[in-house]
Design an enzyme around this catalytic site. Sequence first.
Site, PDB file in Angstrom:
ATOM      1  N   GLY A 164      34.944  71.403 -10.112  1.00 31.65           N
ATOM      2  CA  GLY A 164      34.061  71.360  -8.950  1.00 31.65           C
ATOM      3  C   GLY A 164      33.474  72.735  -8.689  1.00 31.65           C
ATOM      4  O   GLY A 164      33.272  73.520  -9.616  1.00 31.65           O
ATOM      5  N   CYS A 165      33.236  73.041  -7.449  1.00 34.51           N
ATOM      6  CA  CYS A 165      32.667  74.326  -7.039  1.00 34.51           C
ATOM      7  C   CYS A 165      33.562  75.475  -7.491  1.00 34.51           C
ATOM      8  O   CYS A 165      34.762  75.466  -7.238  1.00 34.51           O
ATOM      9  CB  CYS A 165      32.529  74.341  -5.523  1.00 34.51           C
ATOM     10  SG  CYS A 165      32.162  75.946  -4.835  1.00 34.51           S
ATOM     11  N   PHE A 166      32.990  76.470  -8.163  1.00 37.21           N
ATOM     12  CA  PHE A 166      33.833  77.546  -8.689  1.00 37.21           C
ATOM     13  C   PHE A 166      34.445  78.406  -7.592  1.00 37.21           C
ATOM     14  O   PHE A 166      35.495  78.998  -7.785  1.00 37.21           O
ATOM     15  CB  PHE A 166      33.176  78.384  -9.766  1.00 37.21           C
ATOM     16  CG  PHE A 166      31.815  78.973  -9.497  1.00 37.21           C
ATOM     17  CD1 PHE A 166      31.440  79.471  -8.265  1.00 37.21           C
ATOM     18  CD2 PHE A 166      30.906  79.059 -10.532  1.00 37.21           C
ATOM     19  CE1 PHE A 166      30.191  80.031  -8.063  1.00 37.21           C
ATOM     20  CE2 PHE A 166      29.655  79.627 -10.350  1.00 37.21           C
ATOM     21  CZ  PHE A 166      29.298  80.114  -9.106  1.00 37.21           C
TER      22      PHE A 166
END
Length: 142
Positions: free
Chosen positions: A9-11
């Site tokens: 997902g979002c880093f």
Amino acid sequence: MQSIYLAGGCFWCTEAIYLKLKGIQNITPGYIGGVSKNPTYEEVCKGMTGHAEAIKCDFDDKIISLELILEVFFLAHDPTQKNRQGNDMGTQYRSAIYYKNENNIKTILASKEQYQTELSKKNLGMIETEIKMIDSYFYAEQ
């Protein structure tokens, strides 16, 4: 020192989790698994590059094991969702593990299998996590 590349997902969310673990020496957000050379955040967010948001996780294997890093990875996101994590949708948010050390593949596959067994007991779906050898990694902009 070893490195493993994780996309969940979002880093920024993935980075925040791993920064809390003892033995993690460095976390570097970036882009992996696509075709575009030197992608930008804007390009990756539009889903046009084929890259996933990821982190390069450098760790001291005398302090923390790859097994524990992978256990945290599978627990920290939903690996049964294809190209999505929560409200974030697109191939850039896919679940993926990239490795550069061929000796790590057995550990990675065993970890996936172990977590899949747990999910199957609860009828929670199949793991969609992509597992590949790294070909290139592009550091995210500041």
